[in-house]
Structures are given as structure tokens and as C-alpha cells.
Design a protein around this motif. Structure first.
Motif, PDB file in Angstrom:
ATOM      1  N   UNK A   1     -62.214 -19.163 -36.268  1.00 11.85           N
ATOM      2  CA  UNK A   1     -62.929 -18.381 -37.757  1.00 11.85           C
ATOM      3  C   UNK A   1     -62.273 -19.189 -38.595  1.00 11.85           C
ATOM      4  N   UNK A   2     -60.823 -19.668 -38.628  1.00 10.43           N
ATOM      5  CA  UNK A   2     -60.050 -20.296 -39.118  1.00 10.43           C
ATOM      6  C   UNK A   2     -60.997 -21.651 -39.191  1.00 10.43           C
ATOM      7  N   UNK A   3     -60.918 -22.524 -38.010  1.00  7.54           N
ATOM      8  CA  UNK A   3     -62.055 -23.920 -37.777  1.00  7.54           C
ATOM      9  C   UNK A   3     -62.731 -24.021 -38.559  1.00  7.54           C
ATOM     10  N   UNK A   4     -63.957 -22.659 -38.337  1.00  7.38           N
ATOM     11  CA  UNK A   4     -64.950 -23.040 -39.660  1.00  7.38           C
ATOM     12  C   UNK A   4     -64.597 -23.391 -40.726  1.00  7.38           C
ATOM     13  N   UNK A   5     -63.642 -22.008 -40.956  1.00  7.01           N
ATOM     14  CA  UNK A   5     -63.463 -22.749 -42.446  1.00  7.01           C
ATOM     15  C   UNK A   5     -62.973 -23.788 -43.366  1.00  7.01           C
ATOM     16  N   UNK A   6     -61.776 -24.213 -42.243  1.00 13.09           N
ATOM     17  CA  UNK A   6     -61.799 -25.767 -42.280  1.00 13.09           C
ATOM     18  C   UNK A   6     -62.518 -27.005 -41.566  1.00 13.09           C
ATOM     19  N   UNK A   7     -63.472 -26.238 -41.292  1.00 13.03           N
ATOM     20  CA  UNK A   7     -64.841 -27.579 -41.234  1.00 13.03           C
ATOM     21  C   UNK A   7     -65.079 -27.786 -42.331  1.00 13.03           C
ATOM     22  N   UNK A   8     -65.537 -26.321 -43.073  1.00 15.24           N
ATOM     23  CA  UNK A   8     -66.598 -26.588 -44.111  1.00 15.24           C
ATOM     24  C   UNK A   8     -65.984 -27.110 -45.838  1.00 15.24           C
ATOM     25  N   UNK A   9     -64.198 -26.700 -45.716  1.00 16.04           N
ATOM     26  CA  UNK A   9     -63.839 -27.517 -46.262  1.00 16.04           C
ATOM     27  C   UNK A   9     -63.720 -29.196 -46.850  1.00 16.04           C
ATOM     28  N   UNK A  10     -63.086 -29.010 -45.343  1.00 14.54           N
ATOM     29  CA  UNK A  10     -62.826 -30.887 -44.731  1.00 14.54           C
ATOM     30  C   UNK A  10     -60.821 -30.930 -44.600  1.00 14.54           C
ATOM     31  N   UNK A  11     -60.403 -29.653 -45.080  1.00 12.38           N
ATOM     32  CA  UNK A  11     -58.958 -29.572 -44.444  1.00 12.38           C
ATOM     33  C   UNK A  11     -58.570 -28.116 -44.063  1.00 12.38           C
ATOM     34  N   UNK A  12     -57.300 -28.254 -43.700  1.00 11.94           N
ATOM     35  CA  UNK A  12     -56.786 -26.444 -42.984  1.00 11.94           C
ATOM     36  C   UNK A  12     -55.898 -26.507 -43.688  1.00 11.94           C
ATOM     37  N   UNK A  13     -56.104 -24.749 -43.826  1.00 12.07           N
ATOM     38  CA  UNK A  13     -54.287 -24.247 -44.436  1.00 12.07           C
ATOM     39  C   UNK A  13     -53.921 -24.021 -43.360  1.00 12.07           C
ATOM     40  N   UNK A  14     -52.491 -23.672 -42.714  1.00 14.87           N
ATOM     41  CA  UNK A  14     -51.942 -23.358 -42.461  1.00 14.87           C
ATOM     42  C   UNK A  14     -50.651 -22.576 -43.125  1.00 14.87           C
ATOM     43  N   UNK A  15     -50.202 -20.661 -42.733  1.00 13.45           N
ATOM     44  CA  UNK A  15     -49.658 -20.191 -43.820  1.00 13.45           C
ATOM     45  C   UNK A  15     -48.623 -19.961 -42.675  1.00 13.45           C
ATOM     46  N   UNK A  16     -47.091 -20.218 -42.557  1.00  6.96           N
ATOM     47  CA  UNK A  16     -46.687 -19.717 -41.777  1.00  6.96           C
ATOM     48  C   UNK A  16     -46.853 -19.338 -40.228  1.00  6.96           C
ATOM     49  N   UNK A  17     -47.275 -20.463 -40.358  1.00  4.88           N
ATOM     50  CA  UNK A  17     -48.469 -20.149 -37.647  1.00  4.88           C
ATOM     51  C   UNK A  17     -47.154 -20.703 -37.613  1.00  4.88           C
ATOM     52  N   UNK A  18     -46.496 -21.895 -37.668  1.00  9.22           N
ATOM     53  CA  UNK A  18     -45.605 -22.417 -36.512  1.00  9.22           C
ATOM     54  C   UNK A  18     -44.557 -21.881 -37.563  1.00  9.22           C
ATOM     55  N   UNK A  19     -43.642 -21.695 -38.466  1.00 14.17           N
ATOM     56  CA  UNK A  19     -42.395 -21.131 -38.865  1.00 14.17           C
ATOM     57  C   UNK A  19     -42.482 -20.541 -40.488  1.00 14.17           C
ATOM     58  N   UNK A  20     -41.688 -19.711 -40.131  1.00 16.76           N
ATOM     59  CA  UNK A  20     -41.709 -18.796 -42.200  1.00 16.76           C
ATOM     60  C   UNK A  20     -40.689 -19.365 -42.508  1.00 16.76           C
ATOM     61  N   UNK A  21     -42.134 -19.089 -43.847  1.00 16.77           N
ATOM     62  CA  UNK A  21     -41.789 -19.508 -44.916  1.00 16.77           C
ATOM     63  C   UNK A  21     -42.601 -21.167 -45.135  1.00 16.77           C
TER      64      UNK A  21
END
Length: 270
Positions: A199-219
Motif C-alpha cells: 500500500x505504501x509503495x502504491x502511494x509512493x508511485x502515485x506521488x512520485x516519491x516516498x515519505x518514510x517516518x521513523x522506519x529506520x531511525x527514531x526521530x
């Protein structure tokens, strides 16, 4: 469970019987590379027995290979003689990869300009299946030792660059990467459910870029944009990372995404 260190790929890369049966395949070279790869997840010097175990070779073979590589400068004893460490000659090959890679040559001035404009950390990572590998890192004012090193990798399934790359792949291929990945979370917010990631990938495809919030590092909030090769297939990604103490995800996207998209277009081969 969380993870907070970023490492190289695990040491032993398993090969098919068909690959090993290839008459051009040289097992002695493969064993030597497995010995060098034994250090990928090490936190300290390794003993000969530890190298043999991690490399999947017997102690006698490990002893001969370590002796040869030590003679050539690719392995050394540590300063306190507690075990073995990678040698300085390995950096010569890192330099060769970086200076001869046309994508990195093309990307470097673009990334420097992007870093000047956004004043946040800018990275270029290369797509390698279940992981993306940092090949260029341009730091901001908030950094740690690990965040300055090229060669570190993060999983494709949960990184901003990984989402941007998978958004350019056919969905079955993206799902195959996700389902084959070790989806142990890095933070409590790391997405691990395959359907949620799709689902996140689909949203990324629609807007052209991804937004990852605290996926790898907190903050941390990160924007990811795919870089494509001559056939339009994703080969890399630009990441721009900021602090949630200074940005909301919405404001960060508004500020950074247009600049990251422009940079990716300048680097991509269309």
C-alpha cells in the motif's frame, strides 16, 4: 524487537549447484571472498576459528587463505594481536568501484548541489535486491560515525529509497522482494506486513516519491526518489533525511521533494 546498526551483507552468499558446476567457476577464489566476507558482521577482531566458521570453510583452508591474504595486505593482525581485521588494500578496490562507476560520477555534482539547497543529509544508494547500499553520503549537522560511511546498507522493504525503487518495479517483483526479506523491525514504526508495504509503495508511485517516518531511525523523516537506468528500470535512489524535531513530514515533503525529484531526473538515464 528493534535493530539500530546498519551492516554489510551477510558473509556467505549461497550459490546454486549449477553455478558451482560451471567450468569457469573457481572455488578457491570463492572461498577467499567468503573469508573476506566473514568480517561483514564483526564487531571486533576475529580469530582463525571464527573466520572459518563465518566463511563456511574448514580451519585448514581458512589458515591458508588468511595467510595468503595477509601477505597481500588484504587482512592484518590487529594492533593488540587479538585476532584478524581487514587490511588497507581493500580500500584500493573501494576507490576503483566509486571512481569507475558512471552513475556515481554523474550523481556527485548533482547531490552536492542538492545538499547545499536542502541543508540536510543527502545519500545515494544502489539497488541490490533485498537491500540498498549507500554509495555516496553528504552529511548534515546531526550525524553519527555509521551515518558517514559508504558501503552500509538498509533493507529495501522499509527504507525510503527502497520504497521509491519498488514503486518503479512490477508489483509481483516488489512483493517477492518484500516476502523474501528479513522483516525484523528497526523501530516500533517499521512496516513489516507485506500488504501494508505494498500500500505504501502504491502511494509512493502515485506521488512520485516516498515519505518514510521513523522506519529506520527514531526521530527521522526521509524522502526517497528513484534513479532509473537506460531502460527505465530503477538502479538507485536518492534519500534526503531530516529530524522530526525540526520538521513535520508534510513540511519536509513540501520543501525537499521537488528538489529531490529534480535531482533524480538529472541523474537518471531516460
Amino acid at each position: 524487537m528493534t535493530r539500530n546498526t546498519l551492516r554489510a551483507e551477510s558473509g556467505v552468499r549461497y550459490l546454486s549447484d549449477e553455478q558451482r558446476a560451471d567450468p569457469l567457476f573457481t572455488n578457491s577464489i570463492a572461498r577467499a571472498m567468503q573469508v573476506l566476507a566473514a568480517f561483514h558482521h564483526a564487531d571486533r577482531p576475529l580469530s582463525l576459528a571464527e573466520i572459518a566458521s563465518r566463511a563456511g570453510v574448514d580451519r585448514s583452508a581458512a589458515q591458508r587463505i588468511v595467510h595468503t591474504l595477509r601477505s597481500l595486505g588484504y587482512i592484518r593482525r590487529d594492533d593488540e594481536d587479538r585476532g584478524f581485521l581487514p587490511g588497507i588494500r581493500l580500500l584500493d578496490h573501494t576507490l576503483d568501484f566509486l571512481r569507475l562507476n558512471p552513475l556515481i560520477q554523474r550523481a556527485t555534482p548533482v547531490l552536492l548541489e542538492l545538499r547545499r539547497n536542502v541543508r540536510e543529509r543527502v545519500d545515494l544508494s544502489l539497488f541490490d535486491g533485498q537491500r540498498v547500499v549507500y554509495a555516496a553520503r553528504m552529511q548534515s549537522k546531526r550525524e553519527t560515525f555509521y551515518a558517514t560511511l559508504v558501503g552500509h546498507s538498509v533493507p529495501t522493504f522499509c527504507s525510503s529509497g527502497g520504497w521509491a525503487i519498488m514503486a518503479r518495479l512490477p508489483e509481483p517483483e516488489a512483493r517477492e522482494i518484500i516476502e523474501a526479506s528479513d522483516r525484523t523491525p528497526f523501530t516500533p514504526r517499521t512496516l513489516t506486513d507485506p500488504d501494508a508495504i505494498i500500500t505504501e509503495i502504491g502511494e509512493t508511485r502515485a506521488r512520485g516519491y516516498s515519505i518514510a517516518v521513523e522506519q529506520i531511525l527514531l526521530g527521522e523523516v526521509a524522502i526517497g526518489v528513484a534513479v532509473t537506468g537506460p531502460q527505465g528500470r530503477p538502479v538507485a535512489a536518492i534519500h534526503v533525511a531530516g529530524s522530526l524535531a525540526e520538521w513535520t513530514p508534510e513540511d519536509f515533503s513540501t520543501r525537499v521533494a521537488p528538489l529531490a525529484l529534480e535531482a533524480a531526473r538529472a541523474i537518471s538515464q531516460i
